[in-house]
Scaffold this active site. Structure first.
Site, PDB file in Angstrom:
ATOM      1  N   HIS A  14       0.866  -1.192   0.000  1.00  0.00           N
ATOM      2  CA  HIS A  14       0.000   0.000   0.000  1.00  0.00           C
ATOM      3  C   HIS A  14       0.894   1.230   0.000  1.00  0.00           C
ATOM      4  O   HIS A  14       1.309   1.718   1.051  1.00  0.00           O
ATOM      5  CB  HIS A  14      -0.920  -0.034   1.225  1.00  0.00           C
ATOM      6  CG  HIS A  14      -1.939   1.068   1.260  1.00  0.00           C
ATOM      7  ND1 HIS A  14      -3.085   1.009   2.022  1.00  0.00           N
ATOM      8  CD2 HIS A  14      -1.983   2.284   0.636  1.00  0.00           C
ATOM      9  CE1 HIS A  14      -3.788   2.125   1.865  1.00  0.00           C
ATOM     10  NE2 HIS A  14      -3.123   2.926   1.034  1.00  0.00           N
ATOM     11  N   HIS A  16       1.406   4.840  -2.446  1.00  0.00           N
ATOM     12  CA  HIS A  16       1.034   5.685  -3.593  1.00  0.00           C
ATOM     13  C   HIS A  16       2.309   6.344  -4.095  1.00  0.00           C
ATOM     14  O   HIS A  16       2.950   7.084  -3.338  1.00  0.00           O
ATOM     15  CB  HIS A  16       0.020   6.744  -3.168  1.00  0.00           C
ATOM     16  CG  HIS A  16      -1.231   6.156  -2.583  1.00  0.00           C
ATOM     17  ND1 HIS A  16      -2.372   5.956  -3.332  1.00  0.00           N
ATOM     18  CD2 HIS A  16      -1.510   5.683  -1.345  1.00  0.00           C
ATOM     19  CE1 HIS A  16      -3.309   5.416  -2.561  1.00  0.00           C
ATOM     20  NE2 HIS A  16      -2.810   5.232  -1.343  1.00  0.00           N
ATOM     21  N   HIS A 194      -9.520   0.965  -1.347  1.00  0.00           N
ATOM     22  CA  HIS A 194      -9.452   1.626  -0.045  1.00  0.00           C
ATOM     23  C   HIS A 194     -10.867   1.570   0.532  1.00  0.00           C
ATOM     24  O   HIS A 194     -11.830   1.980  -0.140  1.00  0.00           O
ATOM     25  CB  HIS A 194      -9.050   3.088  -0.185  1.00  0.00           C
ATOM     26  CG  HIS A 194      -7.597   3.337  -0.443  1.00  0.00           C
ATOM     27  ND1 HIS A 194      -6.909   2.747  -1.454  1.00  0.00           N
ATOM     28  CD2 HIS A 194      -6.697   4.129   0.213  1.00  0.00           C
ATOM     29  CE1 HIS A 194      -5.635   3.168  -1.418  1.00  0.00           C
ATOM     30  NE2 HIS A 194      -5.485   4.007  -0.423  1.00  0.00           N
ATOM     31  N   GLU A 197     -11.299   3.373   5.905  1.00  0.00           N
ATOM     32  CA  GLU A 197     -10.270   4.278   6.436  1.00  0.00           C
ATOM     33  C   GLU A 197     -11.044   5.363   7.200  1.00  0.00           C
ATOM     34  O   GLU A 197     -11.011   5.411   8.420  1.00  0.00           O
ATOM     35  CB  GLU A 197      -9.444   4.892   5.290  1.00  0.00           C
ATOM     36  CG  GLU A 197      -8.387   5.898   5.741  1.00  0.00           C
ATOM     37  CD  GLU A 197      -7.682   6.607   4.566  1.00  0.00           C
ATOM     38  OE1 GLU A 197      -8.205   6.609   3.431  1.00  0.00           O
ATOM     39  OE2 GLU A 197      -6.591   7.182   4.813  1.00  0.00           O
ATOM     40  N   ASP A 275       1.823   4.004   2.799  1.00  0.00           N
ATOM     41  CA  ASP A 275       0.794   4.859   2.178  1.00  0.00           C
ATOM     42  C   ASP A 275       1.423   6.019   1.385  1.00  0.00           C
ATOM     43  O   ASP A 275       1.580   5.907   0.174  1.00  0.00           O
ATOM     44  CB  ASP A 275      -0.182   5.372   3.242  1.00  0.00           C
ATOM     45  CG  ASP A 275      -1.572   5.670   2.686  1.00  0.00           C
ATOM     46  OD1 ASP A 275      -1.808   5.400   1.501  1.00  0.00           O
ATOM     47  OD2 ASP A 275      -2.422   6.158   3.451  1.00  0.00           O
ATOM     48  N   ASP A 276       1.752   7.108   2.071  1.00  0.00           N
ATOM     49  CA  ASP A 276       2.335   8.292   1.416  1.00  0.00           C
ATOM     50  C   ASP A 276       3.519   8.776   2.263  1.00  0.00           C
ATOM     51  O   ASP A 276       3.406   9.780   2.983  1.00  0.00           O
ATOM     52  CB  ASP A 276       1.272   9.399   1.309  1.00  0.00           C
ATOM     53  CG  ASP A 276       0.055   8.934   0.524  1.00  0.00           C
ATOM     54  OD1 ASP A 276       0.137   8.887  -0.719  1.00  0.00           O
ATOM     55  OD2 ASP A 276      -0.956   8.578   1.149  1.00  0.00           O
TER      56      ASP A 276
HETATM   57  N1  HPA Z   1      -6.637   7.324   1.209  1.00  0.00           N
HETATM   58  C1  HPA Z   1      -7.293   7.799   0.172  1.00  0.00           C
HETATM   59  N2  HPA Z   1      -6.699   8.343  -0.863  1.00  0.00           N
HETATM   60  C2  HPA Z   1      -5.362   8.400  -0.882  1.00  0.00           C
HETATM   61  C3  HPA Z   1      -4.626   7.918   0.162  1.00  0.00           C
HETATM   62  C4  HPA Z   1      -5.296   7.331   1.255  1.00  0.00           C
HETATM   63  O1  HPA Z   1      -4.714   6.838   2.233  1.00  0.00           O
HETATM   64  N3  HPA Z   1      -3.334   8.143  -0.155  1.00  0.00           N
HETATM   65  C5  HPA Z   1      -3.301   8.720  -1.368  1.00  0.00           C
HETATM   66  N4  HPA Z   1      -4.543   8.885  -1.810  1.00  0.00           N
HETATM   67 ZN    ZN Z   2      -3.690   4.814   0.461  1.00  0.00          ZN
END
Ligand code: HPA
Ligand code: ZN
Length: 337
Positions: A14, A16, A194, A197, A275-276
């Site tokens: 996971h 991006h 996703h 969350e 994630d990011d």
């Molecule tokens: N959630 C939703 N959109 C996203 C995320 C995330 O964690 N990271 C990058 N785009």
């Molecule tokens: Zn994500």
């Protein structure tokens, strides 16, 4: 512990690629492409990374992505991530990309794809890290827009493993994309989404029942639905959890309140991911580390998380097996030493 985590063989599922854009790279690419940034320094950029929720992050994340214009930009971005991941003993990575963030600015799908894919090929030969691509649709945009993105991806489908769903979750349920996901599956793509969350457990059920997903990205709000927890454990549907992201976006008030350990101890196939990482303060090892210290994870639990990452990956069975043997050898040696 820090060293144990760093060297632990693991997969990242996971991530991006646009979320790996470090401020230094943002400046470099802005200069290369003659773009004026609304920031004067790296420290000013980092200071802007204070988020209240998912949307406040997405606004800054989409703005940052605008410095990505040429194929080489996408190559440089991906290469920097692969070097970092390889340094933390990530053996395999499955990378999301958001084509619509770029095609809506007039960048060709092919430019994005070729830059990322060329770096993935070099990652394999020069760093020994395998990588695969997951095309993620922006769920705040229409299903029609997702369809047209899918059309653009079809010529490259042999090198794009799956489709996914990201961006603003609340009010954009998986059901909105059922027809696109049906079409993607008919074309041979696997599916992930996703869900859970910020959105409710019902969205996780929808992703499973309507989109036929192989994994849920995040999924931490499954904790609110005991039937769903039983189902995830029983069917071994993996969750790709991102601890630092969840704390930064206020899904949990603190790392100590994160439910990663509870999910793991319920027998759910949870994994740890970044994630990011450029926005949330750390790559995969920092995510393992933050969760380990706040939740007091044992080496055995860290080993299980890494094992889950290979199990939950889309690698063919023989590659999974090889990496799990590598992990087992590592763990046995560490226990003995
Ligand atoms: N959630 C939703 N959109 C996203 C995320 C995330 O964690 N990271 C990058 N785009
Ligand atoms: Zn994500």
């Amino acid at each position: 512990m820090e060293e144990f985590i760093q060297d632990l063989p693991k997969a990242e599922l996971h991530l991006h690629i646009e979320g790996t854009l470090e401020p230094e790279m943002m400046f470099k690419l802005a200069q290369r492409n003659n773009i004026d940034l609304p920031y004067k320094s790296v420290s000013e950029i980092r200071a802007a990374y204070k988020f209240d929720n998912l949307q406040s992050f997405l606004d800054i994340y989409y703005q940052g992505s605008q410095v990505l214009q040429q194929e080489q930009d996408f190559y440089d971005l991906t290469w920097a991530y692969l070097e970092k991941a390889a340094s933390q003993n990530v053996r395999h990575t499955e990378i999301f990309f958001d084509p619509q963030s770029h095609t809506d600015r007039g960048i060709a799908f092919e430019t994005v794809y070729q830059g990322i894919n060329r770096a993935l090929q070099d990652g394999k030969t020069k760093l020994g890290i395998s990588g695969q691509l997951i095309l993620s649709f922006l769920r705040h945009l229409s299903a029609e827009a997702a369809f047209s993105t899918l059309e653009q991806a079809i010529p490259y489908k042999d090198n794009i493993l799956a489709v996914g769903l990201d961006s603003a979750e609340q009010g954009n349920p998986p059901a909105k994309f059922k027809a696109v996901f049906d079409r993607a599956q008919a074309e041979g793509f696997l599916t992930v989404a996703h869900a859970g969350e910020e959105g409710p457990p019902e969205y996780i059920w929808e992703a499973i029942e309507l989109l036929n997903v192989s994994r849920i990205d995040h999924g931490v709000r499954s904790m609110e639905d005991p039937k769903l927890l039983d189902y995830l454990a029983d069917k071994q549907i993996p969750l790709t959890v991102c601890p630092l992201s969840n704390v930064e976006l206020k899904v949990f008030d603190s790392m100590a309140k994160h439910n990663l350990k509870k999910l793991l101890n319920l027998g759910i196939c949870v994994t740890v991911n970044s994630d990011d990482p450029a926005y949330f303060g750390g790559y995969i090892a920092e995510n393992y580390q933050a969760a380990q210290s706040a939740l007091d994870l044992t080496k055995q639990e860290l080993y299980q998380l890494a094992k889950n990452s290979f199990q939950a990956s889309f690698l063919p069975p023989e590659s999974k097996h090889k990496l799990m043997v590598e992990l087992d050898n590592y763990y046995q040696n560490q226990k003995a030493s």
